[in-house]
Design a protein around this motif. Sequence first.
Motif, short mmCIF file in Angstrom:
data_model
loop_
_atom_site.label_atom_id
_atom_site.label_comp_id
_atom_site.label_asym_id
_atom_site.label_seq_id
_atom_site.Cartn_x
_atom_site.Cartn_y
_atom_site.Cartn_z
N GLU A 244 -0.09 -0.15 47.42
CA GLU A 244 1.07 -1.00 47.13
C GLU A 244 1.36 -1.90 48.33
OE1 GLU A 244 3.85 -2.17 44.44
OE2 GLU A 244 2.52 -0.46 44.12
N ASP A 279 -6.24 2.38 35.47
CA ASP A 279 -4.82 2.07 35.28
C ASP A 279 -4.29 1.22 36.43
OD1 ASP A 279 -4.83 3.41 32.94
OD2 ASP A 279 -3.83 5.23 33.69
N LEU A 280 -4.66 1.61 37.65
CA LEU A 280 -4.20 0.87 38.83
C LEU A 280 -4.69 -0.57 38.77
CD1 LEU A 280 -2.99 0.82 41.79
CD2 LEU A 280 -5.33 1.24 42.54
N SER A 283 -3.00 -2.77 36.26
CA SER A 283 -1.67 -3.23 36.67
C SER A 283 -1.79 -4.28 37.77
CB SER A 283 -0.79 -2.05 37.10
OG SER A 283 -1.20 -1.61 38.38
N ASP A 286 -2.57 -8.11 36.67
CA ASP A 286 -1.44 -8.97 36.29
C ASP A 286 -0.76 -9.62 37.48
OD1 ASP A 286 -1.86 -8.35 33.69
OD2 ASP A 286 -0.42 -6.69 33.66
N ARG A 287 -1.00 -9.10 38.67
CA ARG A 287 -0.33 -9.66 39.85
C ARG A 287 -1.19 -10.73 40.54
NH1 ARG A 287 1.88 -5.08 43.64
NH2 ARG A 287 3.12 -6.83 44.41
#
Lengths: 547, 314
Positions: A244, A279-280, A283, A286-287
């Motif tokens: 993150e 999954d990571l 996600s 999209d960024r």
Amino acid sequence: MVQTSIFRAKKIITMNPNQPETTHVAVRDGRILGTGTLEELAIWGDYTLDDTFHDKVLMPGLVEGHAHVMAGTLWRHVYCGYFDRLDPDGNIWHGTKTITGVIELLQVAESKLKDPYMPLTGWQLDPIYMDNKRITRDDLDQVSPKRPVGVLHASGHILNVNSKALELAGLLKLGVNHPGIPLGPDGLPTGELYGPDAMGPVSTHVGFDRASMEGDADGLRAFSKMCVRSGVTTVTDLAARLTEESVDKMLEVTELPTFPARIVPLRVFMGASAKDTIDLVLSLKDRSTDRLRLGRIKAVADGSIQGFSARMRWPGYLNGAPNGLWYTSPAQLAELYRLALANGIQVHTHTNGDEATEMVLDTFATALNEVPIVDHRFTLQHCQLADAAQFRRMKNMDMCVNLFANHHFYWGDEHYRLTVGPERANRMNACHTALEMGVPMAIHSDAPITPLGPLFTAWCAVNRLTVSGRIQGEGEKISVQDALYAITLGAAYTLHLDSEIGSIEIGKKADFAVLEHDPTDISGENLKDIKIWGTVQGGRIFEARNL
Amino acid sequence: MKNFGHGIPVTVLSGYLGAGKTTMINHLLRNANGQKLAVLVNEFGDLPIDEDLIEASDDEVISIAGGCICCSFGSDLSAALLQLDAMNRSLDHILIEASGVARPEAIMGSVGLVNGVSPDGIVILVDAETIQKAARDKYMSDTILAQLQAADLLILNKVDLVTKDQAGVISTWLASLNENAPIIPVTHSKVAPDIVLGHFIQRVYAKGAHQDVGGLSTLTLLPKHNIDVNELAQTLAKDYPNIVRAKGFATNKSGQKILIQVVGSRFDASIVSKDLPDGIVCLGLGETLRMQHFKRLFHLLKLNEASQKLEFDI
Ligand SMILES: [Zn+2]
């Protein structure tokens, strides 16, 4: 009011077969509005003519399909390499040819440090070129007995440290029992640490802290400067953890208006299950922004050939060393491939030995039969020992390959006489066979393992010379044209970015490499000597001299 | 007398995919008997811990009933071990679940470099039904064979799924690969926790010889003073595959107190400063620790057979 700039250049090599060469390119909103003569482009209305490049040659911005941000980060440490190398600020660091020279270099760096506890760290040591002389803690104690000192080898798999570093890690004691930690006659570790397991407990004490090696702001900026100096406008970071924190930092830094490159980081498949990794990455996808392209995965099947940890088919290593190591099991890869195909996520897989390539081909074939997805562009990275039959299978499954052309130059001689022997050394990084079989191909540097510089990489693939000056594998040479394609559209294709970059044509990003010489005009043996003025990235001009 | 000044004992558990590692870990957690276990897994993904055992979980740590925990170590085992040590949870044992392609001896080597923990043993779980086929796998063969050879203890799982004859053939084959490691047949991954974790020693020491160690037998050796302690430890580890574990004290020729630890084929003999009574507790399967098996050992160590205790508990 839309702004249009028209750049005039001595020559523009477009890599677009409909108009291979031209002199003008019009740019609007960071994208290419068109190429042609000034008269042809004037049809788009008002423009400003930019003559900055009137005596330069423009190429599509070069694409490095396998490098690591660490190539920038490492420059905060002392360069101990054998060959001359350009740092992010454009200074040439001369190669150090002897162990004594390396010690002296470190002593000079040491004398400049003020904080007495700060570790001193060197990198890119390669004793292969120094009669394989070993460096012990006694040698490095001459640099400093008081502060921790460490030198990382070019392979990235060996670390030499001094006594203080061992002491801080609690290893300066009798009874250490580890295959990667040789002991001296006194029963204490010699300071040579082989492999990540042995290096792990000591590396943080000598300043190689894992988190700082990837994705920190200064490292990214240094890395991006190296891109400008080598004509690169899009570059991968081929094995990132993408926490993150590091993603936030990368987004922040790449978003700055002065950031000159498009970074494509791949999440490494390690330490998390296939499902969690997918999954990571979904996600993260999209960024993505224009200059930070998330959403891809890198898997690692085996180790390295010179480290004897690559997985080899019969007859194995020349010196009889036991077969290498699997870094990821076939079962785990099978699960990853299935899930990735089903979720539209691309996977790049590191294979070095030919058995690793075979395993990935088998595993991928099964996954693809279960989840028959078209245009997946799953890519084999390095894939150094693949033979013709394996390239045919890649073609049949629509896979891509990114071959390690630079490796051939730096370690080709080692492979010839030590690891795999003449026949397999000659076919290593078989660019010609890959193209002949119709496999979409890129070539790479794996910076920092070898220097970032696609034109140098192209030179390696065209000439197939080794350090000693031998041509190794005449039959696998490729043409200058094919090499230039590999470092532009070829690499872009392996990243699913060929619709946006890789050629100079209408609609694509205004990404150019700005050169002082014409790579199609000088002969192939001079490719590596082409001077690079800088880049244009998304229509923004970056001159290497003024970074 | 928990760790005698040694670090927290670490067991590396490995075995190829499908051997039953996950079931075994849950079984050990359910039967930890008050011992605080930390399980280190490569990845949290396919969570190895049964849901009813989990008390709380966050990104880093899963808390399990009875003070046990589970953490993932990702790609940095030494960092994870240091972190465990720093958490100060007074752990009794650490169990590392190695990936199916790992070289367990390399992992154990790294464990040996970390302060605060100490290598205990390499336990390899084997699926009796599939092991021989898996050991012929085109890609995994040498990796699986290397794991079997690295084992200090071989747990032969799912013996109920093969005939007695087949089990015998597999055991012979395993012994031909690794002659020193005891082979422990189990079903449904239900290995006696004492075999993997070795905490029977504490109970035997605390309460006297005859203790409930479920289906196992113990033998307590009372060695003479001034013996070659290294030789004793090595003999227990290498010459007696029936001895699954052994732990205790002996006094060497220089009069120093030595802690002996044997896990299958692995042994360690190191000087301790505490003055504890001599005696070594050995653990074996069922009735396998019969006096007559040890005649040679007694002779070797100039021990008086009559002074040795042998306890069965079946
Ligand atoms: Zn790489």
